[in-house]
Design an enzyme around this catalytic site. Structure first.
Site, PDB file in Angstrom:
ATOM      1  N   GLU A   1       0.833  -1.205   0.000  1.00 14.40           N
ATOM      2  CA  GLU A   1       0.000   0.000   0.000  1.00 14.40           C
ATOM      3  C   GLU A   1       0.866   1.253   0.000  1.00 14.40           C
ATOM      4  O   GLU A   1       1.144   1.824   1.070  1.00 14.40           O
ATOM      5  CB  GLU A   1      -0.946   0.025   1.211  1.00 14.40           C
ATOM      6  CG  GLU A   1      -2.031  -1.020   1.128  1.00 14.40           C
ATOM      7  CD  GLU A   1      -3.120  -0.850   2.178  1.00 14.40           C
ATOM      8  OE1 GLU A   1      -2.956  -0.050   3.126  1.00 14.40           O
ATOM      9  OE2 GLU A   1      -4.151  -1.545   2.053  1.00 14.40           O
TER      10      GLU A   1
ATOM     11  N   GLU B   1      -6.080  -7.163  -1.364  1.00 16.25           N
ATOM     12  CA  GLU B   1      -6.431  -7.112   0.062  1.00 16.25           C
ATOM     13  C   GLU B   1      -7.733  -6.353   0.224  1.00 16.25           C
ATOM     14  O   GLU B   1      -7.926  -5.312  -0.405  1.00 16.25           O
ATOM     15  CB  GLU B   1      -5.327  -6.403   0.862  1.00 16.25           C
ATOM     16  CG  GLU B   1      -5.640  -6.303   2.363  1.00 16.25           C
ATOM     17  CD  GLU B   1      -4.595  -5.500   3.144  1.00 16.25           C
ATOM     18  OE1 GLU B   1      -3.379  -5.739   2.965  1.00 16.25           O
ATOM     19  OE2 GLU B   1      -5.010  -4.620   3.919  1.00 16.25           O
TER      20      GLU B   1
END
Ligand code: IDC
Length: 466
Positions: free
Chosen positions: A292, A384
């Site tokens: 991320e 995710e």
């Protein structure tokens, strides 16, 4: 199939293991150790060690494993504190498993490296008392019979689909037909390694009927940067556990804080050079190079990707690589941007996908709209997502989760849910304490999120086969 090595009490005495007893340990009257080499690769292996106390209850235990020589090196252990001195490997129970009633067992394990052949342990002792034991698997006496798990090829996701590749905006199988891979993400393997064992992986493959295991290897927060060799080896053994069950394995270089993946560029190159070389011939591996990115521009992420992807390609030319996107893999939406920054300036590489993450209670219609738009232009993978808020906790949002999963099914976008773990937070699929036991299958061990995900993931895949 099992080559049983009888280990006599006298053997341990001869080897002088009594001298290894820790002074505060409580004596055990008898014990049994089942040592299983669960997987082995060039120069390394993973062993599961089940310790059963056959004597009086003990309040604390220390297990010593005598190896024939010091050529075998402990890399990383779990569910115990592990050390090695010369040819003796020692495991000491942790707070939650150090007491062993009569007949009770502790499941621990470790990964190790070896130089020539993988040597067999020659003796085990619990609190200084020799144990009987069995040793199964591993060189130099490889198991003559096939693995009890059916080989990939017989109806498993990898068996049916073979190596995957990107075709248009989809992930395609060996028949060049779009497929959706549905599965679960580990929690941080530095914290929850006890959750990833034969029983839990069997449950994921057989009960959940999952297609995919995402292996979340944090880089910071006690992760990779603290022990590169150990984490590399642990990731590899999880790839093998997935492969043995016909599951795809997504290797997630779980950068998070700091958010600029370039902070970890050198580590990423080292890590991916190693795992790509080691896993190049496998059909089941997908690489996710930055979990991320946050607080960083798309240009900086793209630059990182264009430096890491060639390292992977040099070793493993055909594997799919997934690139994280700006704003915690929100395609920039969480930073007030949109997918157009990627559409207008895609990563200069073939056979890649882009990551999109969401947490259903936090990210709703405008995020779904962005992903829907992006999916017409870019190959997307939801590497995710959570059913809860972006903290990983809070109340499960069933309405939003259902809307998301219906959308992903419709767009044939693959996904991995955070997390296949028993973390004490509502995003975890298992209730706290589950990973201390061996039951990953009954409905009683599931959280509300786990129940929902299992019901979604276990529906038939209907992968195209022509
Ligand atoms: C969270 C874990 C939590 C842990 C924290 C530490 O759930 O137990 O303490 O990380 O970093 C992400 C990240 C993922 C987060 C998750 C939930 O990829 O690492 O895990 N999340 O906050 N992005 C959005 C949410």
């Amino acid at each position: 199939m099992k080559r049983v090595l009888a280990l006599l009490a006298t053997c341990a005495t001869v080897l002088g293991l009594m001298a290894l007893v820790s002074p505060q340990a409580v004596a055990a009257a008898g014990c049994k150790v089942d040592y299983t080499v669960a997987s082995q690769w060039q120069g390394g292996f993973q062993a599961g060690v089940k310790i059963t106390n056959l004597g009086e209850p003990v309040s604390a235990w220390t297990l010593t494993i005598a190896m024939p020589d010091a050529g075998q090196k402990l890399v990383q252990g779990w569910n115990a504190t592990w050390t090695q001195s010369g040819s003796t490997v020692t495991a000491t129970g942790l707070d939650w498993n150090r007491a062993l009633a009569t007949g009770a067992a502790a499941d621990v394990g470790f990964t190790g490296s070896f130089t020539a052949a993988n040597p067999k342990p020659t003796a085990f002792a619990l609190n200084g008392v020799a144990c009987t034991g069995s040793v199964v698997g591993g060189n130099p006496t490889p198991d003559p019979t096939p693995d009890p798990t059916p080989a990939p090829g017989t109806g498993t996701p990898v068996g049916i689909n073979g190596p995957v590749h990107v075709c248009g905006v989809n992930l395609c199988n060996q028949y060049n037909r779009p497929i959706q891979l549905r599965g679960m993400s580990t929690h941080g393997i530095q914290w929850f390694s006890g959750c990833y064992n034969d029983a839990s992986m069997d449950a994921l493959a057989k009960d959940w009927k999952a297609d995919l295991l995402r292996i979340a290897m944090y880089v910071q927060e006690e992760g990779y940067e603290t022990d590169p060799a150990g984490f590399t080896s642990r990731v590899n053994s999880l790839v093998d556990m997935a492969e043995a069950r016909g599951l795809y394995a997504m290797i997630d270089f779980h950068t998070l804080t700091p958010g600029d993946p370039n902070y970890n560029l050198a580590r990423a190159k080292t890590f991916f050079a190693s795992v790509a070389a080691r896993n190049a011939n496998k059909k089941n591996v997908i690489y996710e190079i930055a979990n991320e990115p946050n607080g960083v521009s798309w240009a900086a992420i793209k630059s990182y990707a264009e430096q890491v992807i060639p390292v992977i390609r040099a070793a493993d030319p055909d594997a799919v690589v997934v690139v994280g996107t700006r704003g915690w893999s929100s395609l920039g939406v969480s930073d007030g941007s949109s997918e157009s920054e990627v559409v207008n300036s895609p990563v200069n590489a073939a056979n890649i996908m882009y990551a999109f993450h969401f947490y259903a209670a936090s990210h709703k219609d405008n995020y779904r709209a962005a992903l829907s738009r992006a999916a017409t232009r870019l190959p997307m993978f939801v590497t995710e997502f959570g059913t809860v808020s972006a903290t990983g906790g809070g109340t499960l949002d069933r309405t939003s989760t259902t809307a998301w999963l219906d959308l992903l099914d419709q767009l044939k976008i693959g996904y991995a849910n955070w997390t296949y773990s028993d973390a004490p937070e509502s995003s975890a699929a298992f209730r706290p304490g589950t990973c201390d036991g061996s039951d990953y299958s009954s409905s009683g061990v599931l959280t509300e999120s786990g129940t929902l995900l299992k019901s979604r993931i276990s529906t038939a895949d209907n992968f195209p086969t022509a």
